[in-house]
Design a protein around this motif. Structure first.
Motif: not given
Lengths: 168, 174
Positions: A70-89
């Motif tokens: 799950l942690a790997e998936d969530l990191r994947g999610q975070i990575r994807e969303q960062m690529k999409a230009g979302r902020s940390d917040k």
């Protein structure tokens, strides 16, 4: 003695078994963290943010440290969303909407965590108050009282004996 | 006297804290999704990938969504119970097959029986994340308006089924 030892071993092994079972039943599949050398800047950002988040499977680990699926998936999610230009917040609010505040490794200060944040200080204050009261009471117990004539004479005798020893 | 009373009181407080604290399951994380709309999804069906299924289609019905996988140890434990609940026809049970190989999932259903009206394949676990899944099996009770009313992490034991699910199903169906 022997029995105690074997009992201890049984307890130990049953604890080990219980731990093992709890791992299995929550379907933790430990895996090597995948190194992704794609974009070091992005990766650093992913790691930095995932250090602030909790792995929900192995709860005392951050998302950054955990190798659970799950942690790997969530990191994947975070990575994807960062690529999409979302902020940390934005990413944090995405995750808290799904997993609750529990996913934040640093608990936010809100009514449900007041006890956690301020409890220790309340205890400290209570301890100081008790200490203060105790010291005050103690000081009151020690009252200078003049020696009675009898006590004075006994003290003088004792002192004289001590002085005699020293000069001798 | 107070020499004994104070430590005794402290001890009792400690015991109460431990008695409450140690009985709680730290794996049970309160879901923020309770009383919130169930996240929408549209996924292909496990048995017929050409067809899709979306949560939208269940509007107007009380239903149960069970997250399962063939790799999930506790799901095997839960499976015969789900079959029993499905036979009772109290509420339709739908499956979210999470991060599974479809062939593994299909052979699991063939071998152990299929309690689900249908299952959908959440191959990458994205829908699972939307539902805040962190330890399969997880089971959601969703009302007519698509609001999540209850969530169970871990197997739905007969106790939980009769004490939590059934009364809520009854209430929601009224």
């Amino acid at each position: 003695m022997k029995r105690a030892v074997s009992a201890a071993i049984t307890i130990k092994s049953s604890i080990a078994f219980a731990l093992l079972m709890s791992c299995v039943s929550f379907s933790i599949v430990a895996k090597e963290a995948q190194p992704s050398a794609a974009d070091p800047v992005l990766e650093a950002r992913v790691m930095k943010l995932s250090k602030e988040l909790r792995c929900l499977v192995c709860q005392n680990e951050t998302l950054a440290d955990s190798r659970a699926d799950l942690a790997e998936d969530l990191r994947g999610q975070i990575r994807e969303q960062m690529k999409a230009g979302r902020s940390d917040k934005e990413i944090i609010s995405y995750l808290t909407e799904r997993y609750g505040k529990f996913i934040l490794y640093n608990p936010p200060v809100d009514p449900t965590t007041y006890l956690l944040w301020f409890g220790p200080f309340v205890l400290l204050l209570g301890g100081l108050l008790l200490l203060f009261r105790y010291l005050k009471q103690r000081r009151e117990l020690i009252i200078e009282q003049p020696l009675s004539a009898d006590e004075r004479q006994r003290a003088e005798t004792l002192l004289r004996i001590e002085q005699g020893k020293e000069t001798a | 006297m107070s020499r004994f009373v104070i430590p005794l009181v402290l001890f009792v407080i400690l015991v109460v804290f431990l008695a409450i604290g140690l009985r709680r399951d730290p794996h049970e994380i309160p879901s923020p999704l309770i009383n919130k709309p169930a996240p929408a999804f549209k996924l292909s069906q496990l048995k017929d990938p050409a067809q899709s299924f979306s949560a939208e289609e269940m509007k107007g019905k009380v239903w149960v969504l069970n997250v399962w996988a063939s790799w999930c140890f506790s799901c095997r434990e839960e499976h015969p119970l789900l079959l029993e609940y499905a036979r009772s026809k109290a509420v339709p049970i739908y499956g979210l097959n999470s991060k599974d190989k479809p062939e593994d999932a299909l052979s699991w259903l063939a071998e152990l029986g299929d309690p689900y009206v249908l299952s959908v394949s959440d191959l990458d676990g994205r829908v699972g994340i939307d539902y805040g899944v962190y330890g399969a099996p997880e089971t959601y009770l969703i009302d007519r308006n698509g609001i999540i009313r209850f969530k169970q992490v871990g197997p739905v034991t007969p106790d939980i089924w009769t004490e939590k699910f059934l009364p809520l199903v009854k209430e929601l169906n009224q």
